[in-house]
Scaffold this motif. Structure first.
Motif, PDB file in Angstrom:
ATOM      1  N   UNK A   1      36.063  43.301  42.963  1.00 54.21           N
ATOM      2  CA  UNK A   1      34.800  42.570  42.885  1.00 54.21           C
ATOM      3  C   UNK A   1      33.834  42.954  43.906  1.00 54.21           C
TER       4      UNK A   1
ATOM      5  N   UNK B   1      37.877  36.094  45.061  1.00 54.34           N
ATOM      6  CA  UNK B   1      38.367  36.208  43.770  1.00 54.34           C
ATOM      7  C   UNK B   1      39.678  36.077  43.542  1.00 54.34           C
ATOM      8  N   UNK B   2      39.979  36.880  42.672  1.00 57.05           N
ATOM      9  CA  UNK B   2      41.552  36.484  42.323  1.00 57.05           C
ATOM     10  C   UNK B   2      42.526  37.762  41.803  1.00 57.05           C
TER      11      UNK B   2
ATOM     12  N   UNK C   1      31.366  43.909  29.312  1.00 57.81           N
ATOM     13  CA  UNK C   1      32.782  43.214  29.426  1.00 57.81           C
ATOM     14  C   UNK C   1      33.609  43.557  30.593  1.00 57.81           C
ATOM     15  N   UNK C   2      33.908  44.794  30.631  1.00 60.57           N
ATOM     16  CA  UNK C   2      34.759  45.405  31.567  1.00 60.57           C
ATOM     17  C   UNK C   2      33.980  45.003  32.979  1.00 60.57           C
TER      18      UNK C   2
ATOM     19  N   UNK D   1      35.219  42.406  22.777  1.00 61.34           N
ATOM     20  CA  UNK D   1      34.203  43.200  23.648  1.00 61.34           C
ATOM     21  C   UNK D   1      33.782  42.269  24.844  1.00 61.34           C
TER      22      UNK D   1
ATOM     23  N   UNK E   1      38.727  51.613  30.702  1.00 65.41           N
ATOM     24  CA  UNK E   1      39.380  51.388  31.815  1.00 65.41           C
ATOM     25  C   UNK E   1      39.378  52.597  32.823  1.00 65.41           C
TER      26      UNK E   1
ATOM     27  N   UNK F   1      35.409  31.110  41.608  1.00 72.05           N
ATOM     28  CA  UNK F   1      34.992  32.084  42.658  1.00 72.05           C
ATOM     29  C   UNK F   1      34.088  32.976  42.159  1.00 72.05           C
ATOM     30  N   UNK F   2      34.303  33.549  40.965  1.00 73.06           N
ATOM     31  CA  UNK F   2      33.672  34.967  40.562  1.00 73.06           C
ATOM     32  C   UNK F   2      32.380  34.783  39.988  1.00 73.06           C
TER      33      UNK F   2
ATOM     34  N   UNK G   1      34.839  39.434  26.047  1.00 73.00           N
ATOM     35  CA  UNK G   1      35.622  39.005  26.878  1.00 73.00           C
ATOM     36  C   UNK G   1      36.581  39.949  27.429  1.00 73.00           C
ATOM     37  N   UNK G   2      36.464  41.070  27.350  1.00 67.23           N
ATOM     38  CA  UNK G   2      37.183  42.506  27.730  1.00 67.23           C
ATOM     39  C   UNK G   2      38.670  42.005  27.557  1.00 67.23           C
TER      40      UNK G   2
ATOM     41  N   UNK H   1      33.759  34.028  28.732  1.00 67.61           N
ATOM     42  CA  UNK H   1      34.699  32.612  29.041  1.00 67.61           C
ATOM     43  C   UNK H   1      35.314  33.189  30.663  1.00 67.61           C
TER      44      UNK H   1
ATOM     45  N   UNK I   1      44.325  39.128  35.507  1.00 63.85           N
ATOM     46  CA  UNK I   1      45.327  38.502  34.537  1.00 63.85           C
ATOM     47  C   UNK I   1      44.918  39.171  33.020  1.00 63.85           C
TER      48      UNK I   1
ATOM     49  N   UNK J   1      40.868  29.954  38.007  1.00 67.41           N
ATOM     50  CA  UNK J   1      41.836  30.686  38.695  1.00 67.41           C
ATOM     51  C   UNK J   1      42.058  30.190  40.205  1.00 67.41           C
TER      52      UNK J   1
ATOM     53  N   UNK K   1      35.422  39.912  38.388  1.00 67.17           N
ATOM     54  CA  UNK K   1      36.435  38.764  38.759  1.00 67.17           C
ATOM     55  C   UNK K   1      37.613  38.839  39.272  1.00 67.17           C
ATOM     56  N   UNK K   2      38.080  40.354  39.387  1.00 65.46           N
ATOM     57  CA  UNK K   2      39.187  40.648  40.206  1.00 65.46           C
ATOM     58  C   UNK K   2      39.107  40.944  41.675  1.00 65.46           C
ATOM     59  N   UNK K   3      39.773  40.424  42.581  1.00 64.19           N
ATOM     60  CA  UNK K   3      39.446  40.498  43.981  1.00 64.19           C
ATOM     61  C   UNK K   3      39.682  42.215  44.290  1.00 64.19           C
TER      62      UNK K   3
ATOM     63  N   UNK L   1      34.853  42.007  34.201  1.00 55.12           N
ATOM     64  CA  UNK L   1      36.304  41.884  34.442  1.00 55.12           C
ATOM     65  C   UNK L   1      36.663  42.265  35.892  1.00 55.12           C
TER      66      UNK L   1
ATOM     67  N   UNK M   1      38.056  31.782  33.470  1.00 58.26           N
ATOM     68  CA  UNK M   1      39.107  30.498  33.992  1.00 58.26           C
ATOM     69  C   UNK M   1      38.950  30.276  35.387  1.00 58.26           C
TER      70      UNK M   1
ATOM     71  N   UNK N   1      48.864  29.494  36.286  1.00 53.68           N
ATOM     72  CA  UNK N   1      47.921  30.500  36.527  1.00 53.68           C
ATOM     73  C   UNK N   1      47.198  30.900  35.146  1.00 53.68           C
TER      74      UNK N   1
END
Ligand SMILES: Nc1nc2c(ncn2[C@@H]2O[C@H](COP(=O)(O)OP(=O)(O)OP(=O)(O)O)[C@@H](O)[C@H]2O)c(=O)[nH]1
Ligand SMILES: [Mg+2]
Lengths: 320, 546, 143
Positions: free
Chosen positions: A36, C1-2, A24-25, C53, A4, A128-129, C55-56, A116, C5, A120, A31-33, A28, A118, A95
């Motif tokens: 991104x 994006x979003x 993986x990180x 890992x 992190x 979107x991502x 899927x973080x 995987x 979560x 969102x 994915x997050x605005x 993420x 979602x 959500x």
């Protein structure tokens, strides 16, 4: 040390040495605005031009099972590891989401990378991502990158904008669905897979699809140089995943030789750039309307026409 | 007594009643008032459609069988327990297997770690089965075996023990659960995908019909469906639908419905909603009889009987204030008796947290003994029959079940068997069960449903008492035992028998039982045998429906 | 994006097939706005690590109904440590109160016992996630 705390660059460096947690990180962050854009900026120049394969088809057609088998085949065969983005819907109420595609791909997650995603809140079967996540995989030399769409019942046209090759999975007993979606199916499919070929009715489904393709050829709706192949498959055993992989390859070559690949990528770039512009424009617009209330007041009082008001603000919107 | 019953049906009932032997007890109330064997209207107990019971005299002739599980540690431990039970007059042996055995895995499998001999006995090879039944004449006992995925192998081992000890195979009596469909719906102890699994079940039905006429090859079980969270009506409907599916599969193989129909039995849950449970049991008998007769063409009434075992609801037991579970179990047991069960297992009050202690298991047994011997409910068959509420509830259960059958029939284009396959594949069963479980949970959460000791009346919880923990010595013992068997056996014979089994699996016209029997006799392990078939059948991963 | 979560990997470790509880928990977490990667039955520590890992995951939830928690939970913690992952582990299922302290001191971040309410379930997961996030942000290398 915790992932992190690492920057995008540090994560990229780790991921490129094979650290899967770092990759993986990064996904993420893609994915997050809040993060991104940074990921996109750091990865767009690292593209290895991975082939992007979309898998779509109605719910329960066997997309995930088929992808699991296909990936198992690809990990044996290709030099670069495949990656999968498996998309499931978010709950419109909370959500939150339950992401269940991975369960069918657990045998292959030692070589392949499965993520995987979602939706969102995004409609159309993708999230979107997706382009951002694909770019991360591409940068880290995963090839092909396979996208399994939500499977919401109707054909998901979005996937064609995101993928080079689109595979439509149908299963027997969906004759009516095939009929109802003729136009949509033809529009998106580069390859048809009739899955659950072990079940009765599979050959009927094949025949329906064949007829449909004949018809569209006669009426000249479809490309005359390329006819989407129809492949029968029992994904429980994966008997024909080799054929599916070959068909993907053939389509990839066709994209190259016909110049269609360049066209598609240009289309994709246009789509993405346009999307960003649209978003930016929206934001600017709201900003200008909020801050410059003088013109709006005049328009409200009938002192200037709405057209004149818009013209007066247009410059500002572009510069905001 | 007011109006005494009469008419041809009553006369027929009376004749059947008089023809049976009765227990030697006074059929009168505690205060000495004599009572009749049945009240109310026709059809009477023992008469089609058997809503009121499968026998004319019900518990006046024979109480339900009080079945308690045995099975823990090594085969030798369980064997000692069996002998004790036999010495004390019991003739029925009930076997529980440990988790690896239930899943077709050997004790040496990495999956078995920490599980060997814990919740039942560990069986790896025929040698363990020989130990399990050492010095017990299999011709004299009735054995119930609770196993599904690898049921064929365990049955083959049982047959092999009989053969080796000189007992005629056709003298073997007992029941093997072998209800594979509910594994995909609820209990999740499957190995192969549904269709090949059904082939194994059908092969076993054929094999037992030909060679073991006194052995029940399937016990169709709703218990686990209910435990997984279904409603009473779903338990009823899914269970009977599975029953129809087995019937259709056997019919498709040319089996005689009057023949195998007699050897099908059921296993239900008894939960806490008293009248709903009683309605469910009564509806089960009626639906089964009607479908067997009208849809599947049974003509022998014995092939229309829904005979069932009942177990009280494990999920209803709370970890909070565990002693109050004794009251729950008593009420559930009473519902089972009033519903006309053929046998009953009462749960121990401490089972929410661990395996039952000896004391808790004894109290559970005593609880059903109280119902049987002190309450007087056994004097009269179907004592609640004719009550407007009970009759309405019975009809309502039936109505809900018929709706579900119609859906499955539709899914399967006129075949319940196909409907069950499709429902398994598309997640219908697990989805419905998960919905019901979630709804219940939400209601408890919102306080709309009171669970005593959990969301109300919570004061006075002294926490759990002593819990039974199984030590690890069993695992060591079992691993050594397996290793030494593997050393001693003829490995060529094992390999040959397994190759044959895989080959037979590839040809659906061949019955798998002979090849499985050969492999067990060569001391192939449970897992080796499972793997030989898995080569052909593949494995099953369930859809992620939550 | 979003918006970001909380992402939770849920699984059953080993052969135990009781999945009523884990399915209810999956829905509770979804309804609380989390993304649940549902692995379901018969997972190994390896498969759970790989999933977490890729899927973080912000947390891993394991459900246990076979009295194996005192062996299975520590083996999962070991696997996480070997993989150098600081993902909090939450255990749910039939866990006697007398075992809760042992699990917590072994490094489990939260225990969802029998009879936990939906609010408690969500709270236990949120708290576990927040604790790890805090400790990783306040470390010496923060920035
Ligand atoms: N008989 C048979 N069943 C299959 C085949 N492929 C998949 N299935 C089954 O079909 C069901 C659905 O498969 P999935 O792979 O989850 O389908 P999906 O299209 O990914 O489903 P969603 O992601 O929920 O839209 C599962 O029960 C699979 O076991 C096949 O080739 N033959
Ligand atoms: Mg899928």
């Amino acid at each position: 040390m915790s992932l992190r705390k690492l920057s995008v660059e540090q994560l990229l460096e780790r991921a490129s040495t094979g650290h899967r947690g770092a990759l993986g990180r990064l996904l993420t962050l893609a994915e997050n605005s809040a993060t991104s854009e940074a990921v996109t900026e750091a990865t767009f120049g690292l593209s290895k031009a991975a082939h992007i394969v979309g898998i779509t088809g109605s719910p329960g057609a066997g997309k995930s099972t088929m992808v699991g088998q296909l990936v198992a085949h690809l990990t044996k065969d290709s030099q670069t590891p495949p990656a999968v983005l498996a998309i499931d819907p978010s709950s419109p109420l909370s959500g939150g989401a339950i992401l269940g595609d991975r369960v069918r791909m657990m045998d292959v997650d030692d070589v392949a990378f499965i993520r995987s995603v979602a939706t969102r809140g995004h409609a159309g079967g993708l999230a979107m991502s997706v382009p951002g996540c694909v770019r991360v995989f591409d940068a880290m030399a995963y090839d092909p990158v396979i996208i399994e769409t939500v499977g919401v019942g109707q054909v998901e046209v979005d996937i064609t904008a995101a993928a080079d090759t689109t595979v439509v999975v149908v299963s027997p007993g969906m004759g009516d669905a095939v009929q109802a979606n003729k136009a949509g199916l033809l529009e998106v499919a580069d390859i048809f897979v009739v899955n659950k070929a072990d079940r009765p009715g599979a050959s009927d489904t094949r025949r329906d699809l064949d007829l449909m393709l004949d018809l569209s050829h006669m009426t000249g709706q479809e490309d005359t140089e390329y006819r989407p192949p129809i492949i029968m498959c029992n994904s429980l055993v994966g008997d024909t995943v080799g054929e599916i992989a070959d068909a993907i390859d053939t389509h990839k070559q066709y994209l190259q030789s016909s110049g269609k690949g360049v066209e598609r990528r240009a289309g994709r770039a246009r789509f993405e750039v346009a999307n960003r512009l649209r978003q930016q424009f929206e934001a600017n617009l709201e900003g200008v309307l909020d801050s410059d209330t003088r013109v709006l007041t005049q328009a409200a009082a009938g002192q200037i026409s709405p057209l004149a008001a818009a013209n007066a603000l247009a410059e500002q919107v572009l510069r905001f | 007594m007011s109006t005494s019953p009469s008419g041809p049906e009553y006369d027929a009932w009376k004749e059947a009643y008089d023809a049976t032997k009765k227990r030697d007890v006074p059929f009168e109330t505690m205060s000495g008032v004599p009572v009749d064997a049945v009240y109310g209207d026709a059809p009477y107990p023992g008469q089609y459609p058997f809503t009121r019971g499968v026998h004319a005299s019900m518990y006046r002739s024979r109480l339900w069988t009080m079945r308690m599980f045995a099975g823990f540690g090594t085969a030798e431990d369980t064997n000692a327990r069996f002998k004790e039970l036999l010495r004390s007059g019991s003739t029925g042996l009930s076997t529980a297997f440990d988790m690896p055995t239930l899943m077709g895995r050997d004790s040496s499998s990495p999956w078995a770690l920490g599980e060997v001999g814990r919740a039942g006995v560990a069986v790896d090879t025929l040698a363990d089965m020989e130990d399990l039944f050492a010095d017990i004449n299999l011709g004299d006992v009735s054995t119930s075996m609770t196993i599904n995925g690898p049921a064929a192998t365990v049955l083959a081992m049982y047959v092999a023990v009989a053969e080796k000890t000189g007992v005629e195979v056709n003298q073997l009596r007992g029941t093997i659960q072998n209800d594979i469909l509910k594994e995909y719906q609820a209990q999740k102890e499957y190995i192969y995908p549904p269709r090949p699994s059904m082939r194994i079940v059908t092969d076993m039905v054929k094999y037992t019909t030909a060679k073991m006429p006194m052995f029940n090859p399937v016990s169709i079980s709703g218990y686990h469906i209910r435990e997984a969270g279904s409603t009473a009506a779903q338990e009823l409907a899914f269970t009977l639908a599975n029953g129809f599916a087995y019937v259709e599969a056997a019919l498709a193989e040319g089996q005689d419905v009057n023949e195998f129909g007699k050897r099908l039995s059921f296993f239900f849950n008894s939960h806490s909603d008293f009248f709903e449970e009683i309605g469910k049991f009564r509806a089960a008998r009626r639906i089964w009889a009607r479908w067997m007769k009208e849809r599947y063409g049974a003509t022998d009434e014995r092939a229309m009987l829904c005979r069932f075992h009942t177990q009280t609801a494990g999920v209803s037991l709370t970890a909070q204030q565990p002693e109050i579970n004794i009251a729950r179990v008593a009420i559930q047991a009473l519902a089972g008796a009033l519903g006309g069960t053929q046998s009953l297992h009462t749960d121990s009050y401490d089972e929410a947290l661990a395996l039952p202690t000896e004391k808790a298991a004894r109290i559970a047994l005593r609880t059903q003994q109280i119902v049987a011997h002190e309450t007087g409910v056994t004097h009269v068959a179907d004592p609640l029959g004719g009550s407007p509420y009970v009759e309405w509830m019975t009809d309502e259960m039936e109505r809900q079940a018929e709706e579900i059958f119609a859906h499955l029939d539709d899914l399967g284009n006129g075949s319940i068997l196909e409907g069950c396959y499709v429902g398994i594949e598309n997640g219908y069963f697990v989805g419905e069960i998960a919905d019901s479980a979630y709804r219940f949970e939400r209601e408890v959460n919102a306080g709309r449903r009171i669970v005593v000791g959990v969301n109300d009346f919570t004061e006075g919880d002294e926490g759990e008492g002593e819990l039974l923990r199984i030590d690890a010595a069993v695992e060591d013992y079992q691993l050594k035992r397996l290793e030494s068997i593997k050393q001693e056996r003829d490995s060529d014979a094992v390999a040959a028998s397994l190759t044959q089994l895989t080959a037979d699996a590839a040809d659906p016209t061949i019955n798998l039982m002979p090849a499985i029997l050969e492999a067990t006799k060569a001391y192939a392990t449970l897992e080796e045998i499972a793997a030989a078939m898995e080569k052909e059948f593949g494995t099953y991963v369930e859809k992620a429906i939550v | 994006m979003s918006e970001s979560r909380i992402r939770v990997v849920l699984a059953k470790l080993g052969l135990d097939g009781h999945d009523r509880g884990i399915k209810v928990v999956a829905r509770i977490l979804r309804d609380a706005g989390m993304e649940v990667i549902y692995l379901g039955l018969r997972q190994t520590t390896d498969s759970i690590i790989a999933a977490a890992e890729q899927e973080d995951a912000d947390a891993i939830g394991l459900s246990m109904h076979n009295a194996g928690h005192l062996t299975l939970a520590p083996s999962m913690l070991h696997a996480l440590k070997d993989a150098e992952m600081d993902v909090p582990l939450v255990i749910g299922g039939i866990i006697p109160t007398q075992d809760v302290d042992e699990l917590l001191s072994a490094g489990v971040s939260g225990v969802i016992g029998p009879g936990a309410s939906a609010e408690e379930v969500v709270d236990i997961v949120r708290t576990a996630v927040a604790a790890v996030a805090r400790s990783s942000e306040s470390g010496p290398e923060a920035g």
